[in-house]
Each structure stands twice: as C-alpha cells, then as structure tokens.
Scaffold this motif. Structure first.
Motif, PDB file in Angstrom:
ATOM      1  N   ASN A 115      -7.563   3.251   4.743  1.00 59.38           N
ATOM      2  CA  ASN A 115      -7.451   2.247   5.817  1.00 59.38           C
ATOM      3  C   ASN A 115      -8.815   1.740   6.275  1.00 59.38           C
ATOM      4  O   ASN A 115      -9.012   1.425   7.444  1.00 59.38           O
ATOM      5  CB  ASN A 115      -6.677   2.822   7.014  1.00 59.38           C
ATOM      6  N   HIS A 117     -10.270  -1.058   5.709  1.00 59.88           N
ATOM      7  CA  HIS A 117     -10.255  -2.474   6.077  1.00 59.88           C
ATOM      8  C   HIS A 117      -8.937  -2.921   6.686  1.00 59.88           C
ATOM      9  O   HIS A 117      -8.866  -3.990   7.281  1.00 59.88           O
ATOM     10  CB  HIS A 117     -10.582  -3.341   4.850  1.00 59.88           C
ATOM     11  N   SER A 121      -3.312   0.666   3.703  1.00 57.35           N
ATOM     12  CA  SER A 121      -3.530  -0.435   2.748  1.00 57.35           C
ATOM     13  C   SER A 121      -3.753   0.037   1.314  1.00 57.35           C
ATOM     14  O   SER A 121      -4.388  -0.654   0.522  1.00 57.35           O
ATOM     15  CB  SER A 121      -4.731  -1.278   3.197  1.00 57.35           C
ATOM     16  N   GLN A 122      -3.206   1.209   0.966  1.00 58.70           N
ATOM     17  CA  GLN A 122      -3.429   1.673  -0.406  1.00 58.70           C
ATOM     18  C   GLN A 122      -2.814   0.728  -1.440  1.00 58.70           C
ATOM     19  O   GLN A 122      -3.309   0.630  -2.566  1.00 58.70           O
ATOM     20  CB  GLN A 122      -2.879   3.083  -0.606  1.00 58.70           C
ATOM     21  N   ASN A 123      -1.761   0.011  -1.065  1.00 61.84           N
ATOM     22  CA  ASN A 123      -1.148  -0.925  -2.014  1.00 61.84           C
ATOM     23  C   ASN A 123      -2.116  -2.032  -2.437  1.00 61.84           C
ATOM     24  O   ASN A 123      -1.999  -2.603  -3.517  1.00 61.84           O
ATOM     25  CB  ASN A 123       0.123  -1.544  -1.421  1.00 61.84           C
ATOM     26  N   GLU A 124      -3.111  -2.319  -1.582  1.00 65.18           N
ATOM     27  CA  GLU A 124      -4.078  -3.364  -1.915  1.00 65.18           C
ATOM     28  C   GLU A 124      -4.956  -2.970  -3.098  1.00 65.18           C
ATOM     29  O   GLU A 124      -5.513  -3.834  -3.779  1.00 65.18           O
ATOM     30  CB  GLU A 124      -4.962  -3.661  -0.708  1.00 65.18           C
ATOM     31  N   TYR A 126      -4.095  -1.909  -5.890  1.00 67.02           N
ATOM     32  CA  TYR A 126      -3.485  -2.330  -7.145  1.00 67.02           C
ATOM     33  C   TYR A 126      -3.340  -3.846  -7.267  1.00 67.02           C
ATOM     34  O   TYR A 126      -2.952  -4.353  -8.315  1.00 67.02           O
ATOM     35  CB  TYR A 126      -2.097  -1.692  -7.284  1.00 67.02           C
ATOM     36  N   ARG A 127      -3.637  -4.562  -6.217  1.00 63.50           N
ATOM     37  CA  ARG A 127      -3.372  -5.994  -6.203  1.00 63.50           C
ATOM     38  C   ARG A 127      -4.023  -6.757  -7.368  1.00 63.50           C
ATOM     39  O   ARG A 127      -3.406  -7.675  -7.913  1.00 63.50           O
ATOM     40  CB  ARG A 127      -3.807  -6.604  -4.870  1.00 63.50           C
ATOM     41  N   ARG A 132       2.994  -7.457  -8.673  1.00 61.86           N
ATOM     42  CA  ARG A 132       3.179  -7.504  -7.229  1.00 61.86           C
ATOM     43  C   ARG A 132       3.082  -6.089  -6.677  1.00 61.86           C
ATOM     44  O   ARG A 132       3.461  -5.124  -7.346  1.00 61.86           O
ATOM     45  CB  ARG A 132       4.521  -8.124  -6.851  1.00 61.86           C
ATOM     46  N   ARG A 135       4.696  -2.818   0.030  1.00 59.46           N
ATOM     47  CA  ARG A 135       4.698  -1.670   0.930  1.00 59.46           C
ATOM     48  C   ARG A 135       6.032  -1.704   1.684  1.00 59.46           C
ATOM     49  O   ARG A 135       6.381  -2.723   2.293  1.00 59.46           O
ATOM     50  CB  ARG A 135       3.536  -1.727   1.932  1.00 59.46           C
TER      51      ARG A 135
END
Length: 586
Positions: A115, A117, A121-124, A126-127, A132, A135
């Motif tokens: 977190n 930023h 937000s760990q899914n970010e 892999y963005r 896609r 979360r």
C-alpha cells in the motif's frame, strides 16, 4: 441457501471442468485449500510460486484451456509474477486467484499489505501484463467477477487475468444462486471469421503472386488451426517459414517447410523470405529476433514484399510492417473459409516442384553440415549430439519444453518437430527457468505423453525445488540438463564483443564449477544420472523413458554458440560495423 464463498468457488471451478490448480499456501488462501481437500480438483503443491505459474503455463498449452493458479498475497504474488508475465507475452490463458489483506484493514498496513501508493493495491503489480486485474471488494460480486475472468482469459487474444480476493471474503457467506446463475452463461464464445469476399481476395492474390510464402506464428497453435493451415499449404504448394513460436505448425518433415526465420534462422530461409513478392502472415507479431530487428537487409524486405496478415488481435495488424490486406479473425475459422474458397477457385490446387526441390536440397546440405557434430564422441558433449540423440529416441508425439539459451535456439533451428503444439518454449518473455516446471504442467495435462525438458544448467538452477513437487506428485518428466557451467549464450555474447566472460560463467577457485544435478535429484527422491561420456547419453535417456518416473540427466556440454546467419541489432550496439555475434567459450 447461503454458503461460504470458498466452498462455492471450488464448486464453481469443478463445474467449469477445472481438474488441477497450481499454487502455494498462505494465511490468505487456506480457506480455499480446506475446500479443495474435499474436491475432485487436484491441488498441485509447489515450493515456489514461480514454479506454480510456469507449471500452469505448460498445463494450459497442453490442455488448451485456461489454467488456474492459487497464490498468497504480497511475496506469493510477486514470486508468481515472472511466470504469469511469461504466459502473458505468449498469450496463454490463465486465471490467477490471489489472497489479499482483509478488506476491513485496508490502509492500516496489515501483514504483507502492498500500500505504498494506494491502499490494498497489490493487484496493480500485475496491471502491465495481465489482460485485467480485479480486486473483489464485495462478496456478492465475486461470482460475476470469476465468470468474467475466465471468459476474458480465454477469448480474443488469450492471456492471464488476476482476481485479488481479500481473505475475509473467502470466509463470508453468500446465496449460492449467485454462483449458480453463471451456469446459464455460455462457456464458449463464437469467434470471428472472414467473409467469402475477403477470402477470395486473399486466395486470388496468392494465386497471382510469382513467389508467395506463408509466415506463421504461435497464433496458429493457440487457435488449434494447424490442420487447416497444413491443408491450405499443401493445396497451393506454397513454402512455409515460421517464427520460434510457430515451430511445428507445419511438420518439419513437410516438403514445404523452410524453417525458423531471423537471428537463428539460416541464410537460405531468410533469403527466401526476402525474395517473396507476397507473404501471408498468420498469427505472428513479427518479433524482433524472428525478424532480424526488422532490418530489411536480413529477413523481411517489407513493403517491397507485400504483406497479407490475419490475427485475432487488431493491435498486431501492421504493428511492425505495413499491410496490404489485413483481417482480424480467429485463425481456425478464417482458414476454414480460405480452404473452401481455395478449392472453389482452384479445385486442382497448384504444384511447385521447384521449391520443394530447393527446400529438399537445402535440408540435405544442412543435415550433412551438422552430421559430424551430431556424431561427435567428444566429452563434454557437443550440443548437436545431445539434440540428435534426443530426436532419435523421442516419440514423434512427445512433448518437449525448452528453456532459454542453446536448448531453445538450437531446437528452433535444427530439431525436427512433427506434431503441432508439442514444443513448448518461452517466446515473448524468454524466461530462464520456464522449461523445467512447464514440462511438469504439460505432463499433468497429458499423462499419456512422454515429456522431456531440454534445459541449461542456468535455467534448471533457477528452481530445483520443483523436484520436490515431481517426487510428491509422481510427475514422470525427464529433465536433460545441458550443462556448460555457464549462462552460455550470454557468455558467448560477452566474449565476442568485450573479450571477457565476467559474471556469466560459474567458477570456484578459478576452475569451472557446477553442482551435481543428478545427486541433487536423488536428494529429492528423484532418479538421476550424471553422464560421463557421449556414448552413455542415449542409453540413459532410453532408461529414463522406460522408467516412467521423474528423471534428471546431467549432461556436461561444450559451450559452443548456435550458428546463425541472421541479425540482431544489439550486435551493432556492442560492436558497430564488425558483424560479430557469439564466440565459443572453452
């Protein structure tokens, strides 16, 4: 009736036909693991998440459906990232289900939260490479997200997706009707094709061309369109060149198969591509190595050569070369139409004995030029001898995985592949460490096939803990460690351009050093043999196949570079104007 999300998730996966999940435990996903214990789905337990992702990659390639990875949050997810990115760049469908921090603790920095930023937000992470990243913020939305995840992973240009699930959501209850509603949604989307008008334009263009050529990539394999491609190729007697990922789409014993293009392609193959007046490209992104850094002097001289291109992804049409005729379509559907129209317009087909003779003569010359190395009894072994012996022993329909380095480049150039989809190699990401675990995934998906992994000692050394999973699950893969005590390809590159091998070869007290991978295998409970002469190699491989057990063959190898007539622009960056590639490391 309300039930636990973890219970309903496992039932949903069962209903989708999922038979295996690859992963590693963590406090965020044990609710799912407890439900898997009661399930028909096999949980393949690994010692490192990168192994899980590469296994799932190999499984999806062999099974031709989306695979599933179950991961812990934070370091579990980042450990898996390399394998997921490799799948992404090779368009392999995969659904990654990752535990996340409890939703009621967002931003408080609970254990392992990412977190810095944004909260949770760990899914970010892999963005940049998944199709896609979701979360799940409410348990009632989870069923819909799972259905969307599988559909997106498998449709269009396939690829991985991420579903990040706060651990408390796994343990909440929702009405089972929310998941049951998904049973009514189609699991197979109709795919786009081309119309007869466009097919007639393409076929007529090929018929009128003086020197046409097919150029095929891995998209043919992904679309399961090899049979349709072979039918069209043989109807018109048009030669076929392929990218690394397109190897095997048309059998290497077909009279019309030229071979792999680009940096590791031969001069004959690259010249045939340059000489073509029309190239019909199917399912390829014209990657840099396959296209000799897109420099017209070496492989493709487009737009002097006119290009026809079909791909499922519109972003690939004209990405690297201008296209005269372009179509966005599923290749199996498009080739079905093209074959029908071809037989209507040219019922008897075309014959081109001249090109077959040229290809046959070149194939014979190349074989003869390699024969001495393939029969060389020196030790450490010549890499060509290893490949020749493997091809001699291996069934035609066996699965072969490569890693990176000599095994990948040499196989692409000089190892015949006969069955489409039977060669699994890391293309877009070129990930060292892919081949050994990917072979395990392929074997789980196709237990009746012989599966061999050709891997360097650098690649095998990335994650030898995969042997624990092989022993526990009794996954009878054969790993052939082409052991040159170095990151051999990079060592040859550094030697050629900077006359040093610093950081690329393995030494101890000034002497060449390598672990004994056969002994390491035995420590894990896996059979292992260390080769001490070239004559020992083929019998050891035969023994390994007959044993039907996990088996490591440690084969010391001379560090000679793969010969190349192609080009890669990095050579000009290192040594402008010198035309040097790789050097042999003694």
């Amino acid at each position: 009736m309300e039930k636990l999300v973890s219970n309903l998730l496992v039932k949903y996966l069962e209903n989708r036909g999922i038979e295996h999940i690859f992963g590693l435990c963590g406090h965020t996903n044990i609710a799912v693991l407890s439900e898997l214990e009661k399930s028909s789905i096999g949980f393949v337990n690994v010692r490192h998440e990168q192994i899980a992702a590469h296994m799932a990659d190999g499984y999806a390639r062999a099974r031709k459906q989306a695979s599933v990875v179950l991961s812990h949050l934070g370091p579990g997810l980042t450990n898996a990232a390399t394998g997921v990115a490799n799948a992404a760049l090779d368009s392999i469908p995969m659904v990654v289900i990752a535990g996340d921090v409890p939703s009621h603790y967002y931003g408080k920095h609970p254990h392992q939260e990412v977190n810095l930023h944004a909260d949770a937000s760990q899914n970010e992470i892999y963005r940049p490479f998944v199709k896609r990243a979701w979360r799940v913020d409410r348990p009632d939305l989870f069923p819909e997200i799972m259905e969307k995840a599988f559909q997106l992973a498998e449709s269009g240009n396939p690829g991985p997706v991420l579903v990040s699930v706060p651990m408390d959501i796994f343990s909440k209850k929702i009405d089972e009707s929310l998941f049951e509603k998904n049973n009514h949604h189609t699991k197979s989307l109709s795919k786009p094709s081309i119309d007869d008008e466009k097919a007639k334009e393409i076929i007529q263009t090929l018929v009128d061309a003086e020197n046409p050529l097919f150029y095929v990539g891995g998209g043919i394999i992904l679309a399961d369109a090899a049979q349709e491609l072979r039918e069209l190729v043989n109807h018109f007697d048009i030669p076929v060149a392929h990218s690394l990922m397109g190897k095997g789409a048309v059998s290497d014993d077909n009279d019309l198969t030229l071979g792999m293009t680009g940096f590791w392609g031969t001069k004959f193959i690259n010249d045939k591509c340059k000489e073509a007046d029309y190239i019909f490209a199917l399912g390829t992104r014209f990657a840099e190595a396959d296209s000799s850094s897109w420099e017209s002097e070496y492989t493709f001289n487009i737009p002097s050569t006119k290009l026809i291109q079909i791909d499922i992804d519109p972003n690939e049409i004209g990405r690297n070369y201008p296209v005269e005729i372009g179509a966005v379509a599923d290749l199996k559907q498009a080739l079905t139409v093209l074959n029908r129209v071809a037989k209507e317009l040219v019922p008897e087909g075309l014959t081109n004995n001249q090109i077959k003779q040229e290809i046959g003569n070149n194939r014979k010359e190349f074989t003869e030029s390699n024969k001495e190395l393939e029969e060389d009894n020196s030790f450490p072994m010549m890499p060509q001898r290893i490949l020749a012996d493997v091809r001699d022993v291996l069934p035609k329909d066996a699965y072969l995985t490569t890693d990176v380095g000599w095994n990948k480049n040499g196989v692409g150039q000089q190892f015949p592949i006969y069955e489409a989809g039977s060669i699994l190699t890391p293309g877009g990401f070129a990930t060292m460490g892919f081949g050994a675990p990917a072979a395990m995934g392929a074997k789980v998906a196709a237990p009746d096939k012989v599966v061999v992994s050709l891997v360097g000692d650098g690649g095998f050394g990335q994650n030898p803990a995969l042997l624990a999973t092989a022993a526990e699950e009794n996954i009878p893969v054969i790993w052939i460690v082409m052991n040159n005590s170095a990151y051999g390809t990079i060592a040859g590159l550094e030697k050629a351009h900077f006359d040093t091998t610093h950081g690329t070869v393995f030494t101890k007290d000034g002497e060449s050093y390598t672990p004994d991978y056969a002994s390491i295998a035995k420590a894990y409970g896996v059979d292992g043999v260390k080769i001490n002469s070239a004559e020992e190699f083929k019998p050891a491989l035969q023994q390994a196949i007959e044993s039907n057990k996990p088996f490591v063959i440690d084969a010391p190898m001379i560090n000679n570079p793969v010969p190349t007539d192609g080009h890669w622009n990095i050579m000009d960056i290192y040594s402008p104007g010198k035309k040097v590639h790789h050097a042999s490391i003694k």
